[in-house]
Write a protein that holds these residues in place. Structure first.
Motif, short mmCIF file in Angstrom:
data_model
loop_
_atom_site.label_atom_id
_atom_site.label_comp_id
_atom_site.label_asym_id
_atom_site.label_seq_id
_atom_site.Cartn_x
_atom_site.Cartn_y
_atom_site.Cartn_z
N GLN A 1 30.67 -34.67 11.78
CA GLN A 1 30.44 -35.98 11.20
C GLN A 1 31.17 -37.11 11.93
N SER A 2 31.93 -36.80 12.98
CA SER A 2 32.84 -37.79 13.58
C SER A 2 32.39 -38.38 14.90
N HIS B 1 31.19 -41.32 7.73
CA HIS B 1 30.97 -40.20 8.65
C HIS B 1 29.70 -39.49 8.25
N GLU C 1 34.29 -31.08 13.15
CA GLU C 1 34.08 -32.50 12.84
C GLU C 1 32.69 -32.99 13.24
N GLU D 1 31.41 -41.08 16.39
CA GLU D 1 31.38 -42.51 16.10
C GLU D 1 31.69 -43.30 17.36
#
Length: 187
Positions: free
Chosen positions: A48-49, A19, A46, A51
């Motif tokens: 970092q998420s 992440h 979040e 994706e």
């Protein structure tokens, strides 16, 4: 183990556990985390998420959902907000360092940075057609695991003025996924 848990473990694919997000210049996700941008939904907890499938621009998130990585829970990142996302001032044709904070580094194929074409519509959702076709920075990592704090330097394309969007893509080496970050800039 119950039969239901065994069935669930077969249906749910494994994720990379990697992440990360851009924090210099700040991405939309980072501005949400900092509280600078409001009404962001769960991305504020979040950043970092974001994706989604790797292979951009040939594959990856669909047009209009690129900034969210194609994830509905982060759709606020796709909303252009009338061109009012906070921006970072850049100089066209100048060298610039782009930094990521990787909360869970993973084996990495590459980092790529794309920028919008001159004349793109900053009040519309991001599409592939709005981006220059080739990244202006590509950093190949050959499958190595980067540190938590990673930076890449390169030259921002010349001839840019006004508001633009930079798409940063972190391709993971050993999964089918990548991480997507949209960075609003002003020249």
């Amino acid at each position: 183990m119950s039969l239901a848990l065994m069935a669930l473990s077969v249906v749910v694919p494994a994720t990379a556990g990697a992440h990360g997000y851009t924090n210099n210049p700040n991405s939309r996700a980072q501005f949400c985390k900092l509280g600078t941008a409001k009404n962001c939904g769960p991305i504020q907890w979040e950043p970092q998420s974001v994706e989604g499938p790797k292979g951009f621009p040939a594959r990856g998130p669909a047009d209009g959902s690129i900034c969210s990585g194609g994830l509905g829970q982060f759709a606020q990142l796709d909303d252009p907000r009338g061109g009012s996302w906070p921006t970072t001032k850049l100089t066209s044709g100048a060298s610039r360092t782009f930094s990521w904070w990787l909360t869970a580094p993973h084996a990495t194929t590459s980092f790529k940075y794309f920028i919008t074409r001159n004349g793109w519509n900053s009040t519309a959702k991001l599409t592939r057609a709005a981006l220059d076709p080739s990244p202006f920075i590509t950093v190949n990592n050959g499958g190595a695991r980067p540190p938590n704090a990673v930076s890449h330097s390169g030259t921002v394309p010349g001839g840019k003025s006004g508001r633009h969007l930079i798409l940063a893509v972190w391709d993971i080496a050993d999964t089918g996924n990548a991480f997507y970050q949209c960075i609003d800039v002003n020249f």
